[in-house]
Design a protein around this motif. Structure first.
Motif, mmCIF file in Angstrom:
data_model
loop_
_atom_site.group_PDB
_atom_site.id
_atom_site.type_symbol
_atom_site.label_atom_id
_atom_site.label_comp_id
_atom_site.label_asym_id
_atom_site.label_seq_id
_atom_site.Cartn_x
_atom_site.Cartn_y
_atom_site.Cartn_z
ATOM 1 N N ILE A 68 0.848 -1.201 0.000
ATOM 2 C CA ILE A 68 0.000 0.000 0.000
ATOM 3 C C ILE A 68 0.878 1.245 0.000
ATOM 4 O O ILE A 68 0.612 2.235 -0.680
ATOM 5 C CB ILE A 68 -0.964 -0.024 1.207
ATOM 6 N N ASP A 69 1.976 1.148 0.735
ATOM 7 C CA ASP A 69 2.924 2.255 0.764
ATOM 8 C C ASP A 69 3.475 2.509 -0.645
ATOM 9 O O ASP A 69 3.582 3.642 -1.096
ATOM 10 C CB ASP A 69 4.062 1.912 1.739
ATOM 11 N N GLN A 70 3.800 1.399 -1.335
ATOM 12 C CA GLN A 70 4.299 1.523 -2.703
ATOM 13 C C GLN A 70 3.245 2.171 -3.586
ATOM 14 O O GLN A 70 3.555 3.021 -4.407
ATOM 15 C CB GLN A 70 4.626 0.133 -3.273
ATOM 16 N N THR A 71 1.982 1.767 -3.383
ATOM 17 C CA THR A 71 0.907 2.362 -4.169
ATOM 18 C C THR A 71 0.873 3.863 -3.921
ATOM 19 O O THR A 71 0.765 4.662 -4.856
ATOM 20 C CB THR A 71 -0.462 1.762 -3.740
ATOM 21 N N ALA A 72 0.989 4.244 -2.642
ATOM 22 C CA ALA A 72 0.964 5.672 -2.313
ATOM 23 C C ALA A 72 2.109 6.390 -3.014
ATOM 24 O O ALA A 72 1.931 7.499 -3.540
ATOM 25 C CB ALA A 72 1.062 5.844 -0.804
ATOM 26 N N LYS A 73 3.275 5.712 -3.046
ATOM 27 C CA LYS A 73 4.431 6.362 -3.694
ATOM 28 C C LYS A 73 4.154 6.551 -5.184
ATOM 29 O O LYS A 73 4.489 7.589 -5.759
ATOM 30 C CB LYS A 73 5.673 5.512 -3.474
ATOM 31 N N LEU A 74 3.553 5.524 -5.786
ATOM 32 C CA LEU A 74 3.248 5.640 -7.214
ATOM 33 C C LEU A 74 2.245 6.772 -7.462
ATOM 34 O O LEU A 74 2.387 7.547 -8.410
ATOM 35 C CB LEU A 74 2.661 4.330 -7.741
ATOM 36 N N ILE A 75 1.256 6.862 -6.571
ATOM 37 C CA ILE A 75 0.252 7.916 -6.735
ATOM 38 C C ILE A 75 0.932 9.280 -6.638
ATOM 39 O O ILE A 75 0.680 10.193 -7.408
ATOM 40 C CB ILE A 75 -0.866 7.770 -5.671
ATOM 41 N N LYS A 76 1.879 9.364 -5.707
ATOM 42 C CA LYS A 76 2.593 10.636 -5.542
ATOM 43 C C LYS A 76 3.421 10.938 -6.795
ATOM 44 O O LYS A 76 3.439 12.054 -7.288
ATOM 45 C CB LYS A 76 3.481 10.578 -4.311
ATOM 46 N N GLN A 77 4.073 9.876 -7.310
ATOM 47 C CA GLN A 77 4.874 10.062 -8.531
ATOM 48 C C GLN A 77 3.981 10.574 -9.660
ATOM 49 O O GLN A 77 4.356 11.479 -10.403
ATOM 50 C CB GLN A 77 5.448 8.718 -8.969
#
Ligand code: ADP
Length: 848
Positions: free
Chosen positions: A80-89
């Motif tokens: 989920i953290d990775q997903t958040a990072k992708l969303i931020k990217q």
């Protein structure tokens, strides 16, 4: 049909301007909305990241170590953290690319509108000018025509009046002629102007205006192309179904799939395993029958005139209850728990529970019935002589060896644990061991009464220092303390806690606080309790109660008296935990020469005093903080479970005093990296293959034990006789199927570490497989530096972009193919060590 032919009129022109204004407005709206989207996506990503941090805090909960659910939860949190990072990217990309593009388009659109308007104005001015010119000329023409007409009528008038001659007539004629010339000239100019103006108007209308409109159409379409790109980018950076998201989703699904109810408690059981519950012994207190002149005997039913009726009635009562219980068991009427809210059907186990309870009750009743019946039968149910007794011994004791009279009350079952194996001995704490007497000065000393039974001999082993002290009471306890098997020296607290598993387990250890050495009694009691041994001004030792001249006697007193160490803790000493086979005395080892330098201290060649065996000893610098010392011992803890020719063997750890040391088999060739470099000119391909095979065998063994090495590299392998390779340096190893690093990635050997470990901190044996690929590369490059000429971060970036090192010179194709398989980006695509071993073994036989 286009702008040039269809939009020539004034109303079209105005509509085109209005359209451009609306488009500019729309661009503004888009920019505003996207800025808000970027902001809210970022806020969302930040919130998600921090909640995953919160979610992962569970990691620190010691009680959940080894739980697959926790592991799965951590993976999901990471994902989920990775997903958040992708969303931020993606939000960053929208800001940097899309919003920027809109801003540019917006200003160009405004500029284009301005130019269009200027051109239209100029064109209208041109038409106006032509019309004005013609009107002006026409006016002049009309004026000259009036003048001409006036002059002509004047002339005609004079001509008639004057009889065709005269001065006045000449004058009038001249004026008439002048007006006539002027009129003709104006006429010509008018004719010329009309021709020119017509031509010009035609040009402006049929060429200039269409071309202006045509150009406008091209500009508009060009804008729409850019606009479309912007919309496309918005779609692109709002796509949450890309491969990256899907990969994260797959990982989450995998995390869930890895939860296996059957395996969930495997580690937990291993960690908390205890002996099966020992029976609670209910023993007849013989003091009760002291005053009955032999009429009442321990453990015997008294059947006499006074009791026979009561016994018979009791028997009837018991038989009735027994029958009812048996009937209940055969025709059960269980309370229904079906209306419970629980979704877990297994929770509804009332039937089994009731059945078990009834069975216990039945047994209890049956036992009493049997005993009374046996007693009555023996007498044939006749009138009994006064004071006739029946023994209940055989009914209430399981072990015939302890049913003999007089021993029953004294003997308790007692266990000593050593190396996780149990040996059972009997103890008689208050009768057979030396008596303890209070002396006048308040200290307590052992009496000289020696041990009397076999059981006591065993105790003497556990407490051998005490007997010595009994004869030599001047001895300071600590000197002899080393001799005690339950004294564990400077063994760190974590290790101690690991050893004390059952209520009442205890051991003694040493610790340093504020540079002062303290002796600590650690007890497993309602968790773990640690008591510092207090020293009196006279040099005696105590906890809360009496003082003793030696620590051994103090501990023995605590143990044998069964009194709590402190009244507040209530902790009672039951089982001394003896040193493990690995715990050697520091003095058992003689250091000979320094052979290397490790992270924690120097490495020595040494000799074991007892058997003269040569060993390698890793020392830990005394000055290092406790945390580091614990890390140092981690290697010993891991190694002690392994026994394989390609894994360096542990001989023991020395924690009796500082410096703490790890004693290992001596592998005489030193590190593999140095060996490869030193012998580069002579190493054969066959030898290289054998080295790969040895390392694969060792790693296959570790993988089968769920051990992740995390630092596999040539520098951490050792070379033994006949260049056998052994895996060493387990300082970073973890005994887990998967290990997630959460405390930063300090000191990570970047060039040896798999991408998923670097990017997500996720370690499995498949990360070791990646490192093994690098190790093979080191072996075939004869000690070369991987990714030579690249910094760590450059290497990392290039690997992420798909770069892989080329094969070193003379590497067999099969080996290079294997290296590339080990360096597959997706861990699941990499081979496991048993497959690697098979490939390398087959190859090394082919090269024989
Ligand atoms: P650390 O794990 O503290 O970094 P290492 O395991 O790398 O220490 O050991 C340092 C050096 O000591 C090695 O490179 C090797 O030369 C030597 N060494 C370590 N263990 C042994 C051993 N069992 N036999 C022989 N030499 C050893």
């Amino acid at each position: 049909m286009g702008f040039s032919t269809s939009l020539q009129g004034q109303s079209s022109h105005e509509a085109l301007l209005a359209r451009q204004d609306a488009e500019i407005k729309l661009l503004e709206t888009m920019r505003r909305c996207l800025t808000i989207k970027v902001k809210s996506d970022r806020e969302y990503a930040t919130t998600i990241s921090s909640l995953t941090m919160q979610g992962k805090k569970i990691e620190r909960n010691e009680d959940l170590v080894g739980s697959l659910v926790v592991q799965s939860w951590r993976d999901i949190m990471d994902s989920i953290d990775q997903t958040a990072k992708l969303i931020k990217q993606q939000a960053d990309s929208i800001e940097a690319i899309v919003v920027e593009h809109i801003t540019t388009l917006y200003s160009e659109r405004r500029r284009a509108r301005k130019i269009y308007q200027e051109e239209q104005t100029w064109l209208n001015n041109q038409f106006q000018q032509l019309t004005d010119d013609v009107a002006r000329k026409k006016l002049e023409y009309q004026k000259n025509l009036e003048m001409y007409k006036l002059m002509r009528s004047r002339f005609e008038e004079h001509y008639v009046k004057s009889g065709r001659v005269g001065r006045k007539l000449d004058e009038v004629r001249e004026k008439y002629q002048k007006a006539c010339r002027k009129l003709h000239l104006t006429h010509n100019e008018y004719v010329l102007l009309l021709g020119a103006v017509t031509e010009c108007e035609h040009d402006l209308r049929t060429c200039y205006l269409p071309s202006l409109l045509h150009r406008q159409q091209a500009i508009h379409q060009e804008f729409i192309t850019s606009w479309k790109t912007i919309l496309q980018d918005i779609v692109k950076y709002s796509d949450f179904t890309t491969d990256k998201f899907q990969e994260i989703h797959r990982r989450m699904q995998k995390a869930v799939d890895s939860v296996k109810p059957v395996e969930e408690y495997r580690d937990f059981i291993g960690k908390h395993r205890t002996r099966p519950a020992s029976p609670i012994r209910f023993i007849f207190d013989e003091n009760l029958v002291d005053d009955t002149s032999g009429k009442l005997l321990p453990n015997k039913l008294t059947v006499d005139n006074l009791t026979i009726d009561w016994l018979r009635n009791r028997l009837t009562e018991l038989e009735t209850s027994l029958k009812a219980t048996q009937q209940n068991r055969q025709n059960p009427q269980y309370p229904s728990e079906n209306n419970s809210d629980s979704k877990i059907s297994i929770l509804d186990y009332s039937r089994e529970r009731e059945e078990l309870r009834l069975r216990c009750q039945e047994k209890r009743l049956q036992r009493q019935v049997d005993v009374i019946r046996a007693a009555l039968n023996e007498l044939g149910c006749e009138e009994l002589p006064l004071g006739y007794d029946l023994s209940m011994e055989s009914s209430f004791t399981d072990s015939p060896s302890i049913s003999k009279k007089n021993t029953v009350a004294d003997i308790g079952l007692f266990t000593l644990r050593r190396n996780q194996r149990f040996m059972t001995i009997f103890r008689s704490p208050f009768k057979s061991l030396p008596l303890i007497n209070d002396t006048k000065d308040g200290t307590i000393r052992s009496s000289s009464e020696g041990p009397t039974s076999k059981a006591d001999n065993t105790l003497q082993v556990a407490f051998r220092g005490i007997s010595h002290l009994t004869t030599n009471q001047k001895g300071n306890g600590n000197g002899d303390l080393m001799e005690e098997e339950w004294f564990h020296g400077v063994l760190p607290r974590e290790e101690v806690v690991r050893l004390l598993v059952t209520e009442g387990d205890f051991l003694v250890r040493e610790t340093t606080r504020n540079d002062e050495c303290q002796i600590v009694l650690s007890v497993c009691w309602d968790g773990h309790k640690h008591f510092i041994v207090q020293t009196t001004p006279e040099g005696h030792y105590r906890f809360e109660g009496p003082t003793f001249p030696s620590i051994q006697e103090l501990i023995r007193h605590q143990w044998l008296s069964g009194l709590p160490v402190t009244s507040r803790s209530g902790a009672i000493l039951k089982t001394p935990i003896l040193r493990e086979r690995w715990e050697l005395n520091n003095d058992d080892v003689i250091l000979l020469e320094k052979i290397g330098r490790g992270n924690f201290g120097d490495v020595y060649k040494a000799q074991l005093k007892t058997c003269k065996t040569e060993v390698a000893v890793k020392t830990c610098k005394v000055t290092l903080p406790d945390e580091q010392k614990r890390k140092f011992l981690q290697e010993g803890r891991i190694l002690k479970q392994y026994d394989h020719p390609n894994i360096v063997k542990l001989i023991g750890i020395c924690v009796q005093k500082q410096p703490i040391m790890i004693v290992m088999e001596l592998v005489p060739g030193g590190s593999l990296l140095t060996y490869l470099r030193k012998n580069a000119s002579t190493i054969t391909q066959q030898e290289q293959l054998r080295m790969c095979k040895d390392a694969a065998a060792g790693m296959r063994y570790l993988e089968s034990k769920y051990c992740i090495h995390r630092d596999l590299a040539a520098r951490n392998c050792l070379v033994g006789y006949e260049s056998i390779v052994k895996i060493s340096d387990f300082g970073m190893s973890r005994e887990e199927e998967e290990y997630i690093v959460s405390d930063g990635m300090k000191q990570i050997p970047i060039k040896w570490t798999a991408p998923e470990a670097l990017n997500f901190g996720k370690y499995t044996s498949l990360c070791d497989v990646w490192s093994y690929g690098i190790l093979m590369w080191e072996i075939f490059s004869k000690g070369g530096n991987p990714y030579s000429g690249m910094s760590n971060s450059q290497a990392r970036e290039k690997i992420d972009a798909g770069y892989r090192m080329p094969a070193p010179e003379n590497t067999p194709d099969e080996i290079y193919r294997l290296m590339l398989r080990c360096w597959e980006y997706e861990p699941e695509k990499r081979p496991h060590f048993d497959q690697i071993f098979t490939v390398v073994e087959t190859l090394s036989q082919a090269y024989l």
